[in-house]
Design a protein around this motif. Structure first.
Motif, PDB file in Angstrom:
ATOM      1  N   GLN A   4       0.825  -1.205   0.000  1.00  0.00           N
ATOM      2  CA  GLN A   4       0.000   0.000   0.000  1.00  0.00           C
ATOM      3  C   GLN A   4       0.857   1.253   0.000  1.00  0.00           C
ATOM      4  O   GLN A   4       1.980   1.252   0.508  1.00  0.00           O
ATOM      5  CB  GLN A   4      -0.939  -0.003   1.202  1.00  0.00           C
ATOM      6  N   ASP A   5       0.301   2.325  -0.544  1.00  0.00           N
ATOM      7  CA  ASP A   5       1.024   3.591  -0.620  1.00  0.00           C
ATOM      8  C   ASP A   5       1.406   4.095   0.768  1.00  0.00           C
ATOM      9  O   ASP A   5       2.498   4.619   0.952  1.00  0.00           O
ATOM     10  CB  ASP A   5       0.203   4.645  -1.361  1.00  0.00           C
ATOM     11  N   ARG A   6       0.547   3.897   1.755  1.00  0.00           N
ATOM     12  CA  ARG A   6       0.886   4.377   3.106  1.00  0.00           C
ATOM     13  C   ARG A   6       2.085   3.625   3.673  1.00  0.00           C
ATOM     14  O   ARG A   6       2.857   4.174   4.453  1.00  0.00           O
ATOM     15  CB  ARG A   6      -0.311   4.320   4.043  1.00  0.00           C
ATOM     16  N   GLU A   7       2.263   2.358   3.250  1.00  0.00           N
ATOM     17  CA  GLU A   7       3.430   1.603   3.694  1.00  0.00           C
ATOM     18  C   GLU A   7       4.693   2.144   3.028  1.00  0.00           C
ATOM     19  O   GLU A   7       5.736   2.272   3.661  1.00  0.00           O
ATOM     20  CB  GLU A   7       3.253   0.108   3.384  1.00  0.00           C
ATOM     21  N   ILE A   8       4.587   2.501   1.756  1.00  0.00           N
ATOM     22  CA  ILE A   8       5.732   3.097   1.054  1.00  0.00           C
ATOM     23  C   ILE A   8       6.093   4.422   1.703  1.00  0.00           C
ATOM     24  O   ILE A   8       7.259   4.715   1.947  1.00  0.00           O
ATOM     25  CB  ILE A   8       5.440   3.263  -0.449  1.00  0.00           C
ATOM     26  N   ARG A   9       5.095   5.201   2.046  1.00  0.00           N
ATOM     27  CA  ARG A   9       5.342   6.490   2.712  1.00  0.00           C
ATOM     28  C   ARG A   9       5.924   6.316   4.110  1.00  0.00           C
ATOM     29  O   ARG A   9       6.673   7.154   4.581  1.00  0.00           O
ATOM     30  CB  ARG A   9       4.077   7.329   2.752  1.00  0.00           C
ATOM     31  N   ARG A  10       5.575   5.216   4.776  1.00  0.00           N
ATOM     32  CA  ARG A  10       6.157   4.945   6.103  1.00  0.00           C
ATOM     33  C   ARG A  10       7.658   4.682   5.969  1.00  0.00           C
ATOM     34  O   ARG A  10       8.464   5.209   6.724  1.00  0.00           O
ATOM     35  CB  ARG A  10       5.478   3.742   6.765  1.00  0.00           C
ATOM     36  N   VAL A  11       8.017   3.898   4.959  1.00  0.00           N
ATOM     37  CA  VAL A  11       9.427   3.562   4.738  1.00  0.00           C
ATOM     38  C   VAL A  11      10.190   4.786   4.239  1.00  0.00           C
ATOM     39  O   VAL A  11      11.280   5.085   4.705  1.00  0.00           O
ATOM     40  CB  VAL A  11       9.555   2.388   3.741  1.00  0.00           C
ATOM     41  N   VAL A  12       9.616   5.477   3.281  1.00  0.00           N
ATOM     42  CA  VAL A  12      10.263   6.662   2.687  1.00  0.00           C
ATOM     43  C   VAL A  12       9.533   7.889   3.235  1.00  0.00           C
ATOM     44  O   VAL A  12       8.704   8.489   2.571  1.00  0.00           O
ATOM     45  CB  VAL A  12      10.211   6.609   1.141  1.00  0.00           C
ATOM     46  N   SER A  13       9.857   8.244   4.456  1.00  0.00           N
ATOM     47  CA  SER A  13       9.127   9.316   5.142  1.00  0.00           C
ATOM     48  C   SER A  13       9.558  10.712   4.705  1.00  0.00           C
ATOM     49  O   SER A  13       8.809  11.670   4.872  1.00  0.00           O
ATOM     50  CB  SER A  13       9.270   9.166   6.655  1.00  0.00           C
ATOM     51  N   ASP A  14      10.746  10.834   4.143  1.00  0.00           N
ATOM     52  CA  ASP A  14      11.217  12.126   3.651  1.00  0.00           C
ATOM     53  C   ASP A  14      10.473  12.464   2.353  1.00  0.00           C
ATOM     54  O   ASP A  14      10.569  11.738   1.364  1.00  0.00           O
ATOM     55  CB  ASP A  14      12.727  12.065   3.409  1.00  0.00           C
ATOM     56  N   ASN A  64       6.374  -8.417   3.555  1.00  0.00           N
ATOM     57  CA  ASN A  64       5.263  -9.357   3.766  1.00  0.00           C
ATOM     58  C   ASN A  64       3.937  -8.597   3.781  1.00  0.00           C
ATOM     59  O   ASN A  64       3.084  -8.833   4.611  1.00  0.00           O
ATOM     60  CB  ASN A  64       5.454 -10.173   5.044  1.00  0.00           C
ATOM     61  N   GLY A  65       3.769  -7.682   2.854  1.00  0.00           N
ATOM     62  CA  GLY A  65       2.658  -6.728   2.890  1.00  0.00           C
ATOM     63  C   GLY A  65       3.146  -5.442   3.523  1.00  0.00           C
ATOM     64  O   GLY A  65       2.833  -4.350   3.082  1.00  0.00           O
ATOM     65  N   GLU A  66       3.941  -5.596   4.564  1.00  0.00           N
ATOM     66  CA  GLU A  66       4.671  -4.493   5.182  1.00  0.00           C
ATOM     67  C   GLU A  66       6.146  -4.695   4.875  1.00  0.00           C
ATOM     68  O   GLU A  66       6.606  -5.815   4.703  1.00  0.00           O
ATOM     69  CB  GLU A  66       4.478  -4.482   6.701  1.00  0.00           C
ATOM     70  N   VAL A  67       6.872  -3.605   4.807  1.00  0.00           N
ATOM     71  CA  VAL A  67       8.319  -3.682   4.613  1.00  0.00           C
ATOM     72  C   VAL A  67       8.912  -3.856   6.001  1.00  0.00           C
ATOM     73  O   VAL A  67       8.851  -2.954   6.830  1.00  0.00           O
ATOM     74  CB  VAL A  67       8.860  -2.421   3.907  1.00  0.00           C
ATOM     75  N   GLY A  78      15.214   4.522   3.581  1.00  0.00           N
ATOM     76  CA  GLY A  78      14.034   5.285   3.204  1.00  0.00           C
ATOM     77  C   GLY A  78      14.369   6.262   2.099  1.00  0.00           C
ATOM     78  O   GLY A  78      13.949   7.408   2.115  1.00  0.00           O
ATOM     79  N   CYS A  79      15.126   5.798   1.108  1.00  0.00           N
ATOM     80  CA  CYS A  79      15.620   6.678   0.044  1.00  0.00           C
ATOM     81  C   CYS A  79      14.779   6.592  -1.228  1.00  0.00           C
ATOM     82  O   CYS A  79      13.865   5.782  -1.338  1.00  0.00           O
ATOM     83  CB  CYS A  79      17.071   6.320  -0.282  1.00  0.00           C
ATOM     84  N   ARG A  80      15.125   7.423  -2.184  1.00  0.00           N
ATOM     85  CA  ARG A  80      14.440   7.464  -3.478  1.00  0.00           C
ATOM     86  C   ARG A  80      14.567   6.151  -4.243  1.00  0.00           C
ATOM     87  O   ARG A  80      13.653   5.779  -4.975  1.00  0.00           O
ATOM     88  CB  ARG A  80      14.977   8.616  -4.322  1.00  0.00           C
ATOM     89  N   HIS A  81      15.677   5.443  -4.059  1.00  0.00           N
ATOM     90  CA  HIS A  81      15.865   4.164  -4.754  1.00  0.00           C
ATOM     91  C   HIS A  81      14.867   3.136  -4.242  1.00  0.00           C
ATOM     92  O   HIS A  81      14.258   2.403  -5.013  1.00  0.00           O
ATOM     93  CB  HIS A  81      17.300   3.664  -4.557  1.00  0.00           C
TER      94      HIS A  81
END
Length: 111
Positions: A4-14, A64-67, A78-81
């Motif tokens: 989910q997008d919110r999980e991606i945003r959690r990992v890449v918080s910047d 596993n659904g979550e990073v 939590g980088c751009r890559h």
């Protein structure tokens, strides 16, 4: 993959890194990626090599659904890559493991 997008945003918080990840052309920077099933940890392992034109980086994740674990050789978690890889994986329907991606080498115009 179900990310989910919110999980991606959690990992890449910047916010800046997240936006860079969204605008990066994954087909241009992704050189190689392996997605394998880790049954003992009930997750998938993602290992990818990206080339941003200046440098090459290796990024690794467990998902596993979550990073649940992530790192990148650029030195910033939590980088751009990682954002670019996660956004790419979110759109993929990977149902067989291991999954391999390797960018086709550019054909030299001097051949």
């Amino acid at each position: 993959m179900h990310i989910q997008d919110r999980e991606i945003r959690r990992v890449v918080s910047d916010e800046k890194e997240y936006r860079f990840g969204r605008i990066m052309d994954i087909h241009q920077i992704l050189e190689r990626m392996t997605v394998s099933l880790d049954e003992s940890n009930q997750c998938v392992r993602v290992n990818a090599r990206v080339n941003d034109g200046k440098n090459k980086y290796v990024t690794s994740m467990k998902v596993n659904g979550e990073v649940i674990q992530y790192s990148c050789s650029c030195g910033m978690n939590g980088c751009r890559h990682q954002a670019a890889i996660l956004l790419y994986l979110r759109k993929q329907n990977i149902d067989r493991f291991p999954y391999f991606y390797e960018k086709a080498p550019e054909v030299s115009k001097y051949q």
